[in-house]
Design a protein around this motif. Sequence first.
Motif, mmCIF file in Angstrom:
data_model
loop_
_atom_site.group_PDB
_atom_site.id
_atom_site.type_symbol
_atom_site.label_atom_id
_atom_site.label_comp_id
_atom_site.label_asym_id
_atom_site.label_seq_id
_atom_site.Cartn_x
_atom_site.Cartn_y
_atom_site.Cartn_z
ATOM 1 N N ASP A 1 0.829 -1.211 0.000
ATOM 2 C CA ASP A 1 0.000 0.000 0.000
ATOM 3 C C ASP A 1 0.862 1.258 0.000
ATOM 4 O O ASP A 1 0.570 2.224 -0.715
ATOM 5 C CB ASP A 1 -0.937 0.012 1.216
ATOM 6 C CG ASP A 1 -2.044 -1.017 1.122
ATOM 7 O OD1 ASP A 1 -2.262 -1.569 0.023
ATOM 8 O OD2 ASP A 1 -2.706 -1.266 2.156
ATOM 9 N N ALA A 2 1.919 1.245 0.803
ATOM 10 C CA ALA A 2 2.815 2.399 0.860
ATOM 11 C C ALA A 2 3.506 2.607 -0.485
ATOM 12 O O ALA A 2 3.652 3.750 -0.951
ATOM 13 C CB ALA A 2 3.846 2.207 1.971
ATOM 14 N N LYS A 3 3.919 1.516 -1.115
ATOM 15 C CA LYS A 3 4.560 1.619 -2.431
ATOM 16 C C LYS A 3 3.589 2.191 -3.457
ATOM 17 O O LYS A 3 3.941 3.072 -4.242
ATOM 18 C CB LYS A 3 5.046 0.237 -2.877
ATOM 19 C CG LYS A 3 5.736 0.241 -4.215
ATOM 20 C CD LYS A 3 6.185 -1.147 -4.625
ATOM 21 C CE LYS A 3 6.807 -1.091 -6.010
ATOM 22 N NZ LYS A 3 6.999 -2.401 -6.593
ATOM 23 N N TRP A 4 2.329 1.704 -3.444
ATOM 24 C CA TRP A 4 1.328 2.205 -4.383
ATOM 25 C C TRP A 4 1.105 3.703 -4.156
ATOM 26 O O TRP A 4 1.049 4.479 -5.117
ATOM 27 C CB TRP A 4 0.011 1.448 -4.208
ATOM 28 C CG TRP A 4 -1.036 1.903 -5.168
ATOM 29 C CD1 TRP A 4 -1.300 1.390 -6.402
ATOM 30 C CD2 TRP A 4 -1.949 3.000 -4.988
ATOM 31 N NE1 TRP A 4 -2.311 2.091 -6.999
ATOM 32 C CE2 TRP A 4 -2.729 3.087 -6.156
ATOM 33 C CE3 TRP A 4 -2.167 3.914 -3.971
ATOM 34 C CZ2 TRP A 4 -3.723 4.055 -6.317
ATOM 35 C CZ3 TRP A 4 -3.160 4.874 -4.133
ATOM 36 C CH2 TRP A 4 -3.919 4.932 -5.293
ATOM 37 N N ALA A 5 0.976 4.104 -2.887
ATOM 38 C CA ALA A 5 0.747 5.522 -2.583
ATOM 39 C C ALA A 5 1.896 6.385 -3.086
ATOM 40 O O ALA A 5 1.673 7.468 -3.644
ATOM 41 C CB ALA A 5 0.543 5.708 -1.080
ATOM 42 N N GLU A 6 3.125 5.915 -2.900
ATOM 43 C CA GLU A 6 4.283 6.672 -3.366
ATOM 44 C C GLU A 6 4.315 6.747 -4.893
ATOM 45 O O GLU A 6 4.552 7.815 -5.468
ATOM 46 C CB GLU A 6 5.573 6.032 -2.847
ATOM 47 C CG GLU A 6 6.827 6.758 -3.262
ATOM 48 C CD GLU A 6 6.880 8.194 -2.776
ATOM 49 O OE1 GLU A 6 7.441 9.039 -3.490
ATOM 50 O OE2 GLU A 6 6.352 8.490 -1.682
ATOM 51 N N ALA B 1 1.920 11.759 -7.233
ATOM 52 C CA ALA B 1 1.795 12.903 -8.143
ATOM 53 C C ALA B 1 0.384 12.981 -8.739
ATOM 54 O O ALA B 1 -0.204 14.060 -8.807
ATOM 55 C CB ALA B 1 2.837 12.822 -9.250
ATOM 56 N N ALA B 2 -0.151 11.849 -9.145
ATOM 57 C CA ALA B 2 -1.499 11.835 -9.728
ATOM 58 C C ALA B 2 -2.548 12.208 -8.693
ATOM 59 O O ALA B 2 -3.491 12.954 -8.988
ATOM 60 C CB ALA B 2 -1.800 10.462 -10.316
ATOM 61 N N ILE B 3 -2.389 11.709 -7.475
ATOM 62 C CA ILE B 3 -3.352 12.019 -6.412
ATOM 63 C C ILE B 3 -3.295 13.509 -6.079
ATOM 64 O O ILE B 3 -4.333 14.167 -5.930
ATOM 65 C CB ILE B 3 -3.071 11.155 -5.169
ATOM 66 C CG1 ILE B 3 -3.368 9.688 -5.486
ATOM 67 C CG2 ILE B 3 -3.892 11.624 -3.976
ATOM 68 C CD1 ILE B 3 -2.846 8.708 -4.459
ATOM 69 N N GLU B 4 -2.084 14.058 -5.972
ATOM 70 C CA GLU B 4 -1.938 15.486 -5.687
ATOM 71 C C GLU B 4 -2.533 16.326 -6.810
ATOM 72 O O GLU B 4 -3.198 17.333 -6.553
ATOM 73 C CB GLU B 4 -0.466 15.829 -5.462
ATOM 74 C CG GLU B 4 0.065 15.292 -4.154
ATOM 75 C CD GLU B 4 1.567 15.494 -3.988
ATOM 76 O OE1 GLU B 4 2.238 15.942 -4.950
ATOM 77 O OE2 GLU B 4 2.066 15.181 -2.894
ATOM 78 N N VAL C 1 -9.652 19.419 -7.944
ATOM 79 C CA VAL C 1 -10.898 19.531 -7.177
ATOM 80 C C VAL C 1 -10.911 20.814 -6.361
ATOM 81 O O VAL C 1 -11.944 21.485 -6.273
ATOM 82 C CB VAL C 1 -11.098 18.285 -6.279
ATOM 83 C CG1 VAL C 1 -12.256 18.491 -5.314
ATOM 84 C CG2 VAL C 1 -11.344 17.052 -7.135
ATOM 85 N N GLU C 2 -9.762 21.193 -5.793
ATOM 86 C CA GLU C 2 -9.698 22.448 -5.037
ATOM 87 C C GLU C 2 -9.998 23.646 -5.927
ATOM 88 O O GLU C 2 -10.676 24.582 -5.512
ATOM 89 C CB GLU C 2 -8.314 22.608 -4.398
ATOM 90 C CG GLU C 2 -8.089 21.704 -3.205
ATOM 91 C CD GLU C 2 -6.667 21.806 -2.665
ATOM 92 O OE1 GLU C 2 -5.934 22.748 -3.041
ATOM 93 O OE2 GLU C 2 -6.301 20.930 -1.874
ATOM 94 N N GLU C 3 -9.527 23.626 -7.170
ATOM 95 C CA GLU C 3 -9.727 24.739 -8.099
ATOM 96 C C GLU C 3 -11.108 24.745 -8.729
ATOM 97 O O GLU C 3 -11.693 25.804 -8.948
ATOM 98 C CB GLU C 3 -8.671 24.692 -9.202
ATOM 99 C CG GLU C 3 -7.267 24.951 -8.718
ATOM 100 C CD GLU C 3 -6.236 24.753 -9.810
ATOM 101 O OE1 GLU C 3 -6.600 24.725 -11.003
ATOM 102 O OE2 GLU C 3 -5.046 24.603 -9.459
ATOM 103 N N HIS C 4 -11.647 23.567 -9.048
ATOM 104 C CA HIS C 4 -12.870 23.478 -9.830
ATOM 105 C C HIS C 4 -14.057 22.885 -9.082
ATOM 106 O O HIS C 4 -15.179 22.924 -9.592
ATOM 107 C CB HIS C 4 -12.629 22.629 -11.096
ATOM 108 C CG HIS C 4 -11.505 23.130 -11.931
ATOM 109 N ND1 HIS C 4 -11.604 24.237 -12.746
ATOM 110 C CD2 HIS C 4 -10.229 22.688 -12.056
ATOM 111 C CE1 HIS C 4 -10.457 24.440 -13.349
ATOM 112 N NE2 HIS C 4 -9.594 23.515 -12.954
#
Length: 86
Positions: free
Chosen positions: A55-60, A64-67, A73-76
């Motif tokens: 899970d940690a490897k997947w998150a890392e 970039a895509a998640i951010e 979403v914050e902008e739109h």
Amino acid sequence: MNAQVKLKGVPIDETVVAEANARGIDVVGACEAGLHTAIRRAADPRSAEEKRAADAKWAEENRAAIEASNRWVEEHGLPLARYRLF
């Protein structure tokens, strides 16, 4: 549609059942959900530590895509927010 199986004589602590009923918990649904969880866990032979590492490897790998998605979403706002009923 899946066939239903009725289990009789499955002992469940009456105190636990009473507590669940008092809290409005669907006992049968909770038992079924617990079985689904147990099946998923049994199907995955990895240890808890191996799962956490994966899970940690997947998150890392996907950070970039998640951010980028969070920034969008914050902008739109949420893409389908106008259809939300709550």
